[in-house]
Scaffold this motif. Structure first.
Motif, PDB file in Angstrom:
ATOM      1  N   VAL A 164     -27.581 -37.202  60.265  1.00 53.71           N
ATOM      2  CA  VAL A 164     -26.928 -36.149  59.489  1.00 53.71           C
ATOM      3  C   VAL A 164     -25.411 -36.247  59.642  1.00 53.71           C
ATOM      4  CG1 VAL A 164     -26.565 -33.652  59.353  1.00 53.71           C
ATOM      5  CG2 VAL A 164     -28.876 -34.579  59.494  1.00 53.71           C
ATOM      6  N   LEU A 165     -24.940 -36.483  60.859  1.00 54.05           N
ATOM      7  CA  LEU A 165     -23.494 -36.587  61.070  1.00 54.05           C
ATOM      8  C   LEU A 165     -22.892 -37.773  60.322  1.00 54.05           C
ATOM      9  CD1 LEU A 165     -23.135 -35.750  64.866  1.00 54.05           C
ATOM     10  CD2 LEU A 165     -22.448 -34.351  62.917  1.00 54.05           C
ATOM     11  N   LEU A 166     -23.644 -38.858  60.202  1.00 58.11           N
ATOM     12  CA  LEU A 166     -23.129 -40.026  59.494  1.00 58.11           C
ATOM     13  C   LEU A 166     -23.202 -39.871  57.974  1.00 58.11           C
ATOM     14  CD1 LEU A 166     -24.618 -42.922  61.653  1.00 58.11           C
ATOM     15  CD2 LEU A 166     -22.215 -42.339  61.379  1.00 58.11           C
ATOM     16  N   LEU A 167     -24.256 -39.243  57.476  1.00 58.42           N
ATOM     17  CA  LEU A 167     -24.452 -39.176  56.034  1.00 58.42           C
ATOM     18  C   LEU A 167     -23.836 -37.945  55.377  1.00 58.42           C
ATOM     19  CD1 LEU A 167     -28.107 -40.454  55.660  1.00 58.42           C
ATOM     20  CD2 LEU A 167     -25.975 -41.689  55.265  1.00 58.42           C
ATOM     21  N   ALA A 168     -23.642 -36.867  56.118  1.00 56.85           N
ATOM     22  CA  ALA A 168     -23.126 -35.638  55.521  1.00 56.85           C
ATOM     23  C   ALA A 168     -21.743 -35.817  54.886  1.00 56.85           C
ATOM     24  CB  ALA A 168     -23.107 -34.510  56.546  1.00 56.85           C
ATOM     25  N   PRO A 169     -20.773 -36.439  55.550  1.00 60.25           N
ATOM     26  CA  PRO A 169     -19.460 -36.583  54.899  1.00 60.25           C
ATOM     27  C   PRO A 169     -19.525 -37.412  53.611  1.00 60.25           C
ATOM     28  CG  PRO A 169     -19.283 -37.056  57.237  1.00 60.25           C
ATOM     29  CD  PRO A 169     -20.733 -36.924  56.937  1.00 60.25           C
ATOM     30  N   VAL A 170     -20.304 -38.477  53.638  1.00 62.58           N
ATOM     31  CA  VAL A 170     -20.426 -39.322  52.447  1.00 62.58           C
ATOM     32  C   VAL A 170     -21.101 -38.539  51.320  1.00 62.58           C
ATOM     33  CG1 VAL A 170     -21.453 -41.434  51.529  1.00 62.58           C
ATOM     34  CG2 VAL A 170     -20.495 -41.416  53.828  1.00 62.58           C
ATOM     35  N   THR A 171     -22.153 -37.816  51.654  1.00 63.69           N
ATOM     36  CA  THR A 171     -22.873 -37.041  50.651  1.00 63.69           C
ATOM     37  C   THR A 171     -21.997 -35.943  50.069  1.00 63.69           C
ATOM     38  OG1 THR A 171     -24.937 -37.473  51.798  1.00 63.69           O
ATOM     39  CG2 THR A 171     -24.927 -35.666  50.234  1.00 63.69           C
ATOM     40  N   LEU A 172     -21.283 -35.250  50.925  1.00 63.93           N
ATOM     41  CA  LEU A 172     -20.416 -34.174  50.437  1.00 63.93           C
ATOM     42  C   LEU A 172     -19.252 -34.714  49.610  1.00 63.93           C
ATOM     43  CD1 LEU A 172     -20.333 -31.827  53.536  1.00 63.93           C
ATOM     44  CD2 LEU A 172     -21.576 -31.485  51.397  1.00 63.93           C
ATOM     45  N   ALA A 173     -18.751 -35.895  49.962  1.00 69.24           N
ATOM     46  CA  ALA A 173     -17.616 -36.463  49.230  1.00 69.24           C
ATOM     47  C   ALA A 173     -18.035 -37.034  47.883  1.00 69.24           C
ATOM     48  CB  ALA A 173     -16.947 -37.552  50.066  1.00 69.24           C
ATOM     49  N   GLY A 177     -21.321 -36.649  46.307  1.00 65.19           N
ATOM     50  CA  GLY A 177     -22.356 -35.981  45.544  1.00 65.19           C
ATOM     51  C   GLY A 177     -22.241 -34.476  45.516  1.00 65.19           C
ATOM     52  N   TRP A 178     -21.032 -33.958  45.611  1.00 62.83           N
ATOM     53  CA  TRP A 178     -20.847 -32.513  45.664  1.00 62.83           C
ATOM     54  C   TRP A 178     -21.358 -31.835  44.393  1.00 62.83           C
ATOM     55  CZ3 TRP A 178     -20.608 -29.002  49.060  1.00 62.83           C
ATOM     56  CH2 TRP A 178     -20.135 -27.736  48.771  1.00 62.83           C
ATOM     57  N   ARG A 179     -21.112 -32.445  43.236  1.00 62.26           N
ATOM     58  CA  ARG A 179     -21.571 -31.843  41.981  1.00 62.26           C
ATOM     59  C   ARG A 179     -23.093 -31.771  41.930  1.00 62.26           C
ATOM     60  NH1 ARG A 179     -17.899 -35.265  38.402  1.00 62.26           N
ATOM     61  NH2 ARG A 179     -15.924 -34.293  38.822  1.00 62.26           N
ATOM     62  N   GLU A 180     -23.749 -32.828  42.377  1.00 59.80           N
ATOM     63  CA  GLU A 180     -25.211 -32.834  42.369  1.00 59.80           C
ATOM     64  C   GLU A 180     -25.776 -31.795  43.328  1.00 59.80           C
ATOM     65  OE1 GLU A 180     -23.361 -35.522  42.586  1.00 59.80           O
ATOM     66  OE2 GLU A 180     -23.887 -36.772  40.858  1.00 59.80           O
ATOM     67  N   LEU A 181     -25.144 -31.650  44.484  1.00 59.11           N
ATOM     68  CA  LEU A 181     -25.603 -30.644  45.443  1.00 59.11           C
ATOM     69  C   LEU A 181     -25.433 -29.232  44.875  1.00 59.11           C
ATOM     70  CD1 LEU A 181     -24.219 -32.091  48.792  1.00 59.11           C
ATOM     71  CD2 LEU A 181     -26.602 -31.930  48.100  1.00 59.11           C
ATOM     72  N   ARG A 182     -24.316 -28.985  44.199  1.00 60.41           N
ATOM     73  CA  ARG A 182     -24.084 -27.665  43.619  1.00 60.41           C
ATOM     74  C   ARG A 182     -25.006 -27.395  42.443  1.00 60.41           C
ATOM     75  NH1 ARG A 182     -18.712 -24.999  43.748  1.00 60.41           N
ATOM     76  NH2 ARG A 182     -20.106 -23.510  42.801  1.00 60.41           N
ATOM     77  N   ALA A 183     -25.477 -28.458  41.785  1.00 58.84           N
ATOM     78  CA  ALA A 183     -26.349 -28.302  40.630  1.00 58.84           C
ATOM     79  C   ALA A 183     -27.811 -28.080  41.022  1.00 58.84           C
ATOM     80  CB  ALA A 183     -26.239 -29.533  39.734  1.00 58.84           C
TER      81      ALA A 183
END
Length: 86
Positions: A47-56, A58-64
């Motif tokens: 989670v610590l390794l993938l969270a920054p990449v995912t948030l940077a 895929g933020w639009r997809e997460l919000r959708a």
């Protein structure tokens, strides 16, 4: 139309993933911790390794994501915790 160049070479990511998977069993065997603690640390580091990449990226997809998707994701986490994987 030309495809955009990826930020990270996909082949490098696959090679690193193969090496990580190959060495994980060695480190797991060498650890003197209970299996649930090992699983907790493995998932925590992931989670610590993938969270920054995912948030940077895929933020639009997460919000959708709709409420149904969020509930299903929480249900999957709860099921894994119940089984003893987390």
């Amino acid at each position: 139309m030309k495809m955009p160049q990826p930020v990270i070479n996909p082949y490098l990511a696959v090679i690193l993933g193969v090496f990580a998977a190959a060495f994980s069993s060695i480190f797991t065997k060498a650890a003197e911790a209970p299996p649930l603690i090992i699983a907790l640390y493995r998932l925590g580091f992931t989670v610590l390794l993938l969270a920054p990449v995912t948030l940077a990226t895929g933020w639009r997809e997460l919000r959708a994501m709709g409420w149904r998707d969020v509930v299903l994701a929480c249900g999957a986490v709860k099921k894994q915790a119940h089984v003893g994987e987390i």
